[in-house]
Write an enzyme that holds these catalytic residues in place. Structure first.
Site, PDB file in Angstrom:
ATOM      1  CG  HIS A 142      28.102  42.966  41.955  1.00 47.83           C
ATOM      2  ND1 HIS A 142      28.047  41.602  41.782  1.00 47.83           N
ATOM      3  CD2 HIS A 142      29.352  43.488  41.652  1.00 47.83           C
ATOM      4  CE1 HIS A 142      29.801  41.457  41.238  1.00 47.83           C
ATOM      5  NE2 HIS A 142      30.252  42.560  40.985  1.00 47.83           N
ATOM      6  CG  ASP A 178      32.558  41.939  36.161  1.00 49.59           C
ATOM      7  OD1 ASP A 178      32.505  43.252  36.093  1.00 49.59           O
ATOM      8  OD2 ASP A 178      33.010  41.598  37.138  1.00 49.59           O
ATOM      9  CG  ASP A 270      36.164  43.081  36.493  1.00 50.91           C
ATOM     10  OD1 ASP A 270      35.385  42.176  35.457  1.00 50.91           O
ATOM     11  OD2 ASP A 270      35.399  43.600  37.289  1.00 50.91           O
TER      12      ASP A 270
HETATM   13 ZN   LIG Z   1      33.394  43.068  38.395  1.00 47.43          ZN
END
Ligand SMILES: [Zn+2]
Length: 374
Positions: A142, A178, A270
Site C-alpha cells: 500500500h 494479498d 489475508d
Molecule cells: Zn492485505
C-alpha cells in the site's frame, strides 16, 4: 533432485511495534481485553516458526539480507517522504492514519524490510536460486511514492524492483494476491510500460485520503503504461476455485504477453478463510496451487526467476500454514501439512460471468483510456 528455496529474514522485523487496542482502533473503555494491532509480530513469529520447524525446513536456506540505503528507497519513493520518516525521533511513534502506526525505531526496521526484499530479488536475478522469499514486516504494497498507507511505509517490492532496474533489468511483472488492492505498487508503476502490475483483491474500493485508488478494472495505467495495470476486484466470498480460474484465465495471458525477466509475488495470506481483514475463502490447498501456478508461469516466461515478498496475513496461526503451503507449491514439493481448518464452502455461481465481464471491462477501459489520452 530436491530444490532449495532461499529465505531472507532478520529478527529485527519482530520489533516493529504497532500497539494495541480494539483490533486496529483505539481500545474500548468497555472491554477488559485489549488486542494487539492486527499487523503484529506474533503473525511473523508463527510464519518464521513454521518455516524453521515445519516439513519444508529441510529445503530452506536462510540469508540475513542487506539494509536499504537512502538511494535505494528514493528510487521508488520521493526524497521528501523518505526524509519525513527518517526524521521521526527513534524513541517516538507516529500515526500516519488511525491504523497505520510507525513505532519507535521503525525507520531502521522498514529499511531492513526493504533491504531483505532487495536481497531476495538480487539473489534470484543473479541466478543463485530460482526462487527466493523475503519474510518481512511491515508489509509494503500500500505504500505509495509519497505516502504511507494501510500498515505500509516503504514499498518493499517496488524498491527491490527498482534496484534491479538500476542494475540493468528491463522488464518485470508483479502479481499481488494479498486480499487488498496493491495500490502503492500500482501507483509507483502506473505510467511505466516495462512493469506489469496485477492485483487480485476483494472489491473493497477506495478507503480514504491515503488510498484514493479504487482497485477497479478501469484503472489500467496511464500514458505509456496504459494496459500495464490489471485490477481484478473479486466478489466477497471468492475462494480456491475463483482465485485459480482468475489466475489461469486472466493473469497468465497478461504475464505471457508482457514477457518479464523476473516475476514478483506480493504474497499475502489475508485472502484465507479465517483472516480478520479479509472476506475471502482461500484454503491451504488454494495457496499451494497459487504457488505452483506462479512457479510454472515463471518457468515459462522468465527462466523460473520468482521472488515472493511477504505482505498481509493476519490470522495468526492459519496465515503461517498458508505460507507453508504456498512455498511448497512454488518449489513443486508435495503438500505435506494437513489443513486443520478447511471447512468453509465457496459459492461459485456467477464465476463464469465474472471472468467474461472482467476481461471485457479491462479491454474496453484500455481502449477508452488510450482514446482519451490521444
Ligand atoms: Zn492485505
Amino acid at each position: 533432485m530436491t530444490e532449495r528455496l532461499a529465505v531472507f529474514f532478520d529478527p529485527c522485523v519482530f520489533n516493529h511495534d504497532t500497539g494495541q487496542g480494539f483490533f486496529e482502533a483505539k481500545a474500548s473503555p468497555y472491554l477488559p481485553v485489549i488486542e494487539t494491532h492486527p499487523e503484529n509480530s506474533e503473525r511473523l513469529r508463527n510464519m518464521h516458526g513454521v518455516l524453521k520447524n515445519g516439513p519444508i525446513a529441510e529445503v530452506l536456506d536462510w540469508y540475513p539480507g542487506e539494509t536499504a540505503e537512502r538511494a535505494d528507497l528514493q528510487r521508488f519513493h520521493l526524497a521528501s517522504y523518505v526524509e519525513e520518516l527518517a526524521s521521526i525521533p527513534v524513541n517516538e511513534s507516529r500515526a500516519f492514519s488511525s491504523t497505520t502506526i510507525f513505532g519507535p525505531g521503525s525507520y531502521e526496521i522498514c529499511r531492513k524490510a526493504a533491504g531483505l526484499a532487495m536481497s531476495a530479488a538480487s539473489h534470484v536475478y543473479a541466478g543463485r536460486d530460482r526462487v527466493a522469499y523475503a519474510l518481512v514486516r511491515p508489509p509494503g504494497h500500500h505504500a505509495q511514492p509519497e505516502m504511507a498507507d494501510g500498515y505500509c511505509f516503504f514499498n518493499n517490492i517496488g524498491i527491490a524492483l527498482e534496484k534491479l532496474r538500476a542494475q540493468g533489468m528491463k522488464t518485470a511483472a508483479v502479481i499481488d494476491w494479498d486480499v487488498h488492492h496493491g495500490n502503492g505498487t500500482q501507483e509507483g508503476f502506473y505510467e511505466d510500460p516495462d512493469i506489469l502490475t496485477v492485483s487480485l483483491h476483494m472489491n473493497h474500493g477506495a478507503w480514504g485520503e491515503t488510498h484514493p485508488q479504487t482497485g477497479a478494472v478501469d484503472e489500467v495505467g496511464k500514458g505509456n503504461g496504459i494496459g500495464k495495470n490489471l485490477n481484478i476486484p473479486l466478489p466477497y466470498g471468492a475462494g480456491d476455485t475463483a482465485y485459480l480460474r482468475v489466475f489461469d484465465e486472466l493473469v497468465v495471458p497478461m504475464v505471457r504477453q508482457h514477457q518479464p525477466e523476473i516475476l514478483f509475488i506480493a504474497a499475502g495470506q489475508d485472502a484465507s478463510q479465517f483472516d480478520p481483514n479479509g472476506r475471502q475463502l482461500l484454503s491451504m490447498k488454494g495457496f499451494y496451487e497459487l504457488g505452483k501456478r506462479a512457479r510454472s508461469l515463471a518457468d515459462e516466461c522468465c527462466d523460473g526467476k520468482l521472488v515472493l515478498v511477504q505482505e498481509g496475513g493476519y490470522a495468526v496461526s492459519y496465515a503461517a500454514y498458508c505460507l507453508h503451503a504456498t512455498l511448497e507449491g512454488v518449489i513443486n514439493r508435495t503438500a505435506s501439512l494437513p489443513d486443520p481448518l478447511a471447512y468453509m464452502q465457496e459459492d461459485t455461481a456467477g464465476l463464469d460471468d465474472f471472468l467474461v465481464r472482467t476481461r471485457a471491462s479491462h479491454e474496453l477501459a484500455v481502449a477508452t483510456t488510450r482514446g482519451e489520452s490521444n
